[in-house]
Write a protein that holds these residues in place. Structure first.
Motif, PDB file in Angstrom:
ATOM      1  N   ILE A  32       0.833  -1.208   0.000  1.00 16.87           N
ATOM      2  CA  ILE A  32       0.000   0.000   0.000  1.00 16.87           C
ATOM      3  C   ILE A  32       0.869   1.259   0.000  1.00 16.87           C
ATOM      4  O   ILE A  32       0.612   2.218  -0.743  1.00 16.87           O
TER       5      ILE A  32
ATOM      6  N   THR B 104      -5.236   2.104  -3.302  1.00 17.57           N
ATOM      7  CA  THR B 104      -6.409   2.801  -2.759  1.00 17.57           C
ATOM      8  C   THR B 104      -7.555   1.885  -2.353  1.00 17.57           C
ATOM      9  O   THR B 104      -8.450   2.300  -1.623  1.00 17.57           O
TER      10      THR B 104
ATOM     11  N   LYS C 206      -7.260  -1.549   7.365  1.00 22.65           N
ATOM     12  CA  LYS C 206      -8.295  -0.531   7.223  1.00 22.65           C
ATOM     13  C   LYS C 206      -8.238   0.481   8.370  1.00 22.65           C
ATOM     14  O   LYS C 206      -8.411   1.691   8.165  1.00 22.65           O
TER      15      LYS C 206
ATOM     16  N   VAL D  28      -7.251   3.273   2.971  1.00 19.03           N
ATOM     17  CA  VAL D  28      -7.741   2.447   1.869  1.00 19.03           C
ATOM     18  C   VAL D  28      -9.227   2.134   2.049  1.00 19.03           C
ATOM     19  O   VAL D  28      -9.737   2.093   3.168  1.00 19.03           O
TER      20      VAL D  28
END
Length: 394
Positions: free
Chosen positions: A94, A100, A117, A122
């Motif tokens: 990431i 994304t 998360k 994201v």
């Protein structure tokens, strides 16, 4: 192009991973950059021919594949180690590639996703694939009062509350989840995408060599499948068509099958049993008059959609199934492409056989089955649905 991180605890080297993960991602990678984390069995990674075939297939796409090792024992700690590895790799991907969207397939993958998360920006897609914790209990793998069931039901709650989009295989499951008390103040966005079928493989083709009636049974014969009831249905077919044959395609359960044939009183010469690959399944389905699969109608199964339904219909083969399993009965009823059993009494099954034989006389039945498969289970439709989710989530 969007950067998508896809986590699958199912191995891409497994048949399921190739048909239900890689087939989607190949097409999705046309418009997106896909970073795929999967967990592969050592035996599969050690199979050089298989590994190189899949690597070559992926090399033709816009997918970057990161195959991690799947650890089986000791069970809980091995799984936690796998999740930890997925979290570390996911954070790096990431940050390195500025991804994304995080697309997590099922519950174990979402255990890594939920940690990511909560610590990044994201967007998280919970692709749930069914009520997994309930399946473990109803399949006899976990006790209902055990700690694993309660832990994963709490995790399920966290997944649903934190997901930007929840993908379900069935409308029935969505209706059930919308009634969960803890979601009333924070209802997620639900999307229904059934298990899809490659209809370029499972297609219409007349491969019959004679007029023998063939009832097809494809896949597992244990846990969720009521194999004995399927054999009883075939026995009733034999009352109407004495020379009918039962064609069973199964891997690893042949001794079990023969024991049940003897128990029910079906002669071995009336049955064809084989083990074949994905293309071989399609080839054999094209010789069948009807397909049968009877599944335990338990709570967790409202969230399930058997892949074989789309495969049989794609080959123009009507199906015999039962109520209480996802949206299956509604699809069969609405498209008039098979027989749905409300119970397994002999009188109900006999009526089902009569209805099936009437249905098979319909000259449009094969084309109608094909249309139903294209409408409900086409891989292209599923890919479009996922693509729409990716675009809308951003």
């Amino acid at each position: 192009m969007l950067g998508i991180l896809y986590i699958s605890y199912d191995g891409i080297l497994e048949p399921l991973g190739q048909s239900q993960v890689l087939s989607y991602l190949e097409k999705l990678s046309i418009e997106n950059r896909i970073y795929l984390i999967s967990f592969e069995k050592r035996s599969d990674k050690g199979n050089a021919i298989l590994y190189n075939q899949v690597r070559k297939r992926i090399s033709k796409t816009n997918i970057q594949w990161y195959p991690l090792i799947y650890h089986k024992n000791p069970k809980v700690f091995a799984t936690l180690w796998d999740v930890f590895c997925a979290i570390v790799l996911s954070f790096w991907l990431i940050l390195r590639f500025r991804l994304t969207v995080l697309h997590a397939r099922s519950y174990i993958a979402s255990l890594a996703a939920i940690a990511i998360k909560k610590n990044t920006n994201v967007k998280y897609i919970f692709d749930m694939r069914g009520f997994w914790a309930d399946e473990r209990v109803e399949g006899g793998l976990w006790p209902r009062d055990g700690y694993l069931f309660h832990v994963f039901k709490r995790l399920e709650r966290a997944y649903l509350l934190n997901a930007d989009v929840v993908v379900s295989l069935t409308n029935k499951a969505v209706q059930e989840m919308k009634g969960f008390p803890y979601l009333q103040e924070r209802m997620p966005v639900f999307r229904v995408i059934p298990t899809c079928t490659d209809l370029e493989v499972f297609k219409l083709a007349d491969r019959r060599s004679d007029n023998t009636f063939i009832l097809g049974y494809v896949g597992s014969v244990g846990v969720w499948y009521l194999f004995e009831e399927s054999l009883k249905f075939f026995k009733i077919i034999k009352e109407f068509i004495p020379d009918a044959k039962l064609h069973i395609i199964n891997k690893g359960g042949h001794d079990y099958i023969y024991s049940y044939l003897n128990k029910i009183g079906i002669q071995n010469h009336d049955v064809i049993i084989e083990d074949t690959d994905h293309n071989g399944v399609a080839y054999s389905m094209q010789t069948m008059n009807a397909g049968i699969f009877i599944i335990k109608p338990v709570y967790s199964k409202i969230a399930s959609m058997p892949t074989k339904l789309g495969e049989f219909l794609g080959c123009g083969v009507p199906c015999i199934c039962n109520t209480g399993v996802g949206d299956m009965a509604e699809i069969i009823h609405n498209t008039r492409t098979g027989v749905v059993l409300d119970d397994f009494m002999k009188s109900t099954m006999k009526k089902g056989v009569i209805d099936l034989l009437k249905l098979l006389k319909d000259p449009d039945i094969k084309d109608r089955c094909r249309r139903a498969s294209v409408q409900n289970f086409s891989l292209e439709k599923g890919v479009r649905s996922y693509s729409d989710i990716y675009k809308s989530i951003i």
